[in-house]
Design an enzyme around this catalytic site. Structure first.
Site, PDB file in Angstrom:
ATOM      1  N   LYS A  25      60.393  47.255  -6.613  1.00  0.00           N
ATOM      2  CA  LYS A  25      60.101  47.434  -5.185  1.00  0.00           C
ATOM      3  C   LYS A  25      58.977  48.449  -4.990  1.00  0.00           C
ATOM      4  CE  LYS A  25      62.611  50.441  -2.610  1.00  0.00           C
ATOM      5  NZ  LYS A  25      61.800  51.360  -1.807  1.00  0.00           N
ATOM      6  N   ASN A  26      59.123  49.607  -5.661  1.00  0.00           N
ATOM      7  CA  ASN A  26      58.185  50.695  -5.404  1.00  0.00           C
ATOM      8  C   ASN A  26      56.781  50.401  -5.914  1.00  0.00           C
ATOM      9  OD1 ASN A  26      60.172  52.025  -4.121  1.00  0.00           O
ATOM     10  ND2 ASN A  26      60.541  53.561  -5.720  1.00  0.00           N
ATOM     11  N   ARG A  95      58.729  53.820   5.617  1.00  0.00           N
ATOM     12  CA  ARG A  95      57.748  54.859   5.343  1.00  0.00           C
ATOM     13  C   ARG A  95      56.623  54.365   4.428  1.00  0.00           C
ATOM     14  NH1 ARG A  95      56.970  60.496   3.922  1.00  0.00           N
ATOM     15  NH2 ARG A  95      56.199  60.484   1.810  1.00  0.00           N
ATOM     16  N   CYS A 119      63.607  56.064   5.155  1.00  0.00           N
ATOM     17  CA  CYS A 119      64.866  56.658   4.693  1.00  0.00           C
ATOM     18  C   CYS A 119      65.025  58.093   5.175  1.00  0.00           C
ATOM     19  CB  CYS A 119      64.838  56.760   3.165  1.00  0.00           C
ATOM     20  SG  CYS A 119      65.585  55.428   2.301  1.00  0.00           S
ATOM     21  N   ASP A 127      51.679  65.660   3.867  1.00  0.00           N
ATOM     22  CA  ASP A 127      50.562  66.610   3.778  1.00  0.00           C
ATOM     23  C   ASP A 127      49.712  66.413   2.512  1.00  0.00           C
ATOM     24  OD1 ASP A 127      52.967  67.445   2.543  1.00  0.00           O
ATOM     25  OD2 ASP A 127      52.205  69.468   2.313  1.00  0.00           O
ATOM     26  N   ASP A 310      65.983  58.423  -7.817  1.00  0.00           N
ATOM     27  CA  ASP A 310      66.528  57.150  -7.337  1.00  0.00           C
ATOM     28  C   ASP A 310      67.730  56.670  -8.162  1.00  0.00           C
ATOM     29  OD1 ASP A 310      64.671  57.121  -5.339  1.00  0.00           O
ATOM     30  OD2 ASP A 310      63.384  55.595  -6.215  1.00  0.00           O
ATOM     31  N   VAL A 332      63.855  66.716  -6.149  1.00  0.00           N
ATOM     32  CA  VAL A 332      62.740  65.941  -5.578  1.00  0.00           C
ATOM     33  C   VAL A 332      62.853  65.834  -4.059  1.00  0.00           C
ATOM     34  CG1 VAL A 332      61.495  63.749  -5.640  1.00  0.00           C
ATOM     35  CG2 VAL A 332      62.432  64.700  -7.752  1.00  0.00           C
ATOM     36  N   ARG A 402      67.266  46.341   1.516  1.00  0.00           N
ATOM     37  CA  ARG A 402      65.869  46.812   1.484  1.00  0.00           C
ATOM     38  C   ARG A 402      65.329  46.793   0.063  1.00  0.00           C
ATOM     39  NH1 ARG A 402      65.153  52.549   2.983  1.00  0.00           N
ATOM     40  NH2 ARG A 402      63.232  51.955   1.969  1.00  0.00           N
TER      41      ARG A 402
END
Ligand code: UD1
Length: 428
Positions: A25-26, A95, A119, A127, A310, A332, A402
């Site tokens: 997914k990522n 996001r 999420c 930033d 994750d 994280v 998701r």
């Protein structure tokens, strides 16, 4: 709405057999965004059938792209893209929509992207994305909830040192730098396998990127018109793999996960061994089994190749049923212990102190109604339900959808007693 789709998990003796993981997914989300840079028809293969991908496709369609969907394949034509604005309702849903920022600035010299939602797992600022882009000559302003990026003096190379090896900031900066004039260096870059996958795709599109997968990435910019479409196969999902392997170790196995480079899971596999699992690795598969009782072990999440955040919830579940106490440290994301509250409802013993959790193993968990708080916690709660006495009803499963393709179907193929059902909560 009183009717809600849920996952019902029942006590299961074992999970065993073979399961093939989907594409990551990522990775896939960023590959779709990257297609913007190669004007024309790119083919992306091994794309997972999950709802986050649907949203990303919609983001591209709203920009003007056409997307043809096959079962695990996308043909994205980005030639017609004319807009550089992403709509609020899509970015607030996911996001990762922010991933189009780098490619849009690369292609149009400007972008207008709604500030992200997604999420609820910590502050998740952007930033560092902005600092990286500013080094490339991008100027930002905020206009009614939108981030407006412009490049009054064009995109030029920069020397970037990230405060933290942020996955998203590394990707955003890398995608924009592909078409910036000169040679850009990103130091303290994220080293996740998905970064390497994205760099491989960008290079196949005509970019010159070296060092992706290491802490220093060097990008020699090329003119935009040298970027072209490509045909790319998405890397396997190491987090999906780690989730199923966790399930195999939880219930005994032997369970084999295929379609993954085991070196991407080194730290997770080390922890599974420490917890009492037998772990065998091949070229593109891992087999786990366990005959001894689960043993406690300490885990701290860190950027890759450290232990992945994750997989934190899935491994906290193992710790919850292990002999002894484990300390789980989340480095994280802030607030990523929401899973702990749910699993304590099932009888686990977890004490949270800021970003540390002390997990003392118990003999049994009990089925209970629980809520997915994010997609990884949701997947872990379903596994917890398989290990618990009785029946566990997992709510808010849209989070699981998701990121996990056919999670229930894959678990059933491994012997799990689990199903999707629609429950009318108002009638209860
Ligand atoms: C990606 C993954 C997510 C994974 C995470 C870490 C996707 C779609 N999501 O998220 O599943 O958990 O990597 O492996 O790929 N941060 C800042 N400023 C920034 C950027 C990040 O403060 O500009 C902070 C975040 O709030 C977070 C930490 O840095 O605390 C890590 O974020 P990052 O590595 O950027 O994760 P994502 O790319 O959002």
């Amino acid at each position: 709405m009183a009717q809600e789709e849920v996952i019902i998990a029942r006590e299961t003796a074992n999970l065993s057999g073979m399961v093939r993981v989907s594409g990551a997914k990522n990775s896939a989300l960023k590959l779709i965004a990257a297609a913007i840079l190669g004007q024309g028809k790119s083919t992306l293969r091994n794309i997972p059938a999950i709802s986050d991908i649907d949203i990303m496709c919609e983001v591209l369609e709203r920009l003007g792209a056409t997307v043809e969907r096959g079962e695990h394949e996308l043909i994205i034509d980005t030639a017609p893209v004319e807009s550089f604005e992403t709509p609020y309702e899509l970015v607030t849903k996911m996001r990762a929509s922010i991933s189009v920022l780098g490619p849009l600035v690369g292609r149009f010299g400007q972008a207008r992207v709604a500030m992200p939602g997604g999420c609820q797992i910590g502050a998740r600022n952007i930033d560092m994305h902005l600092v990286g882009m500013q080094e490339l000559g991008v100027e930002f302003s905020v206009d009614h909830g939108n981030l407006v990026a412009t490049t009054p003096n064009g995109l030029h190379a920069g020397t970037i040192l990230l405060d933290f090896p942020s996955v998203g900031a590394t990707e955003t900066t890398m995608m924009a730098a592909c078409v910036a004039q000169g040679t850009t260096t990103i130091d303290n870059a994220a080293r996740e396998p998905e970064i390497e996958d994205l760099a491989n795709m960008l290079n196949a599109m005509g970019a010159h990127i070296e060092g992706a997968g290491s802490s220093t990435i060097v990008i020699e910019g090329v003119p935009l018109d040298q970027m072209h479409p490509c045909d790319h196969v998405t890397v396997g999902d190491r987090i999906e793999a780690g989730t199923f392997l966790g399930g195999g170790v939880l219930l005994g196995g032997p369970l084999t996960v295929e379609g993954i480079d085991p070196s991407y899971l080194r730290m997770a596999l080390t922890k599974l061994s420490a917890m009492g699992a037998d772990v065998q690795v091949g070229d593109d598969f891992v087999t786990v089994s366990r005959t001894l009782p689960l043993q406690a072990t300490d885990i701290q999440t860190l950027p890759h190749p450290g232990f992945p955040t994750d997989l934190q919830a899935q491994f906290m579940l193992l710790a919850a049923l292990a002999n002894g106490s484990s300390i789980v440290t989340e480095n994280v994301f802030e607030n990523r212990f929401m899973f702990a509250a749910e699993i304590c409802r099932m009888g686990a013993d977890v004490l949270i102190d800021e970003h540390h959790a002390v997990v003392t193993g118990v003999d049994r968990l009990q089925g209970a109604p629980v809520e997915s708080t994010d997609l990884r916690a949701g997947a872990a709660l379903v596994l917890a339900g398989l290990a618990a006495e009785g029946e566990t009803i997992v709510r808010h499963i849209q989070h699981i959808d998701r990121g996990y393709e056919d999670y229930v179907g894959k678990l059933v193929s491994l012997g799990a007693c689990v199903e999707r059902a629609t429950i009318d909560f108002a009638a209860l």
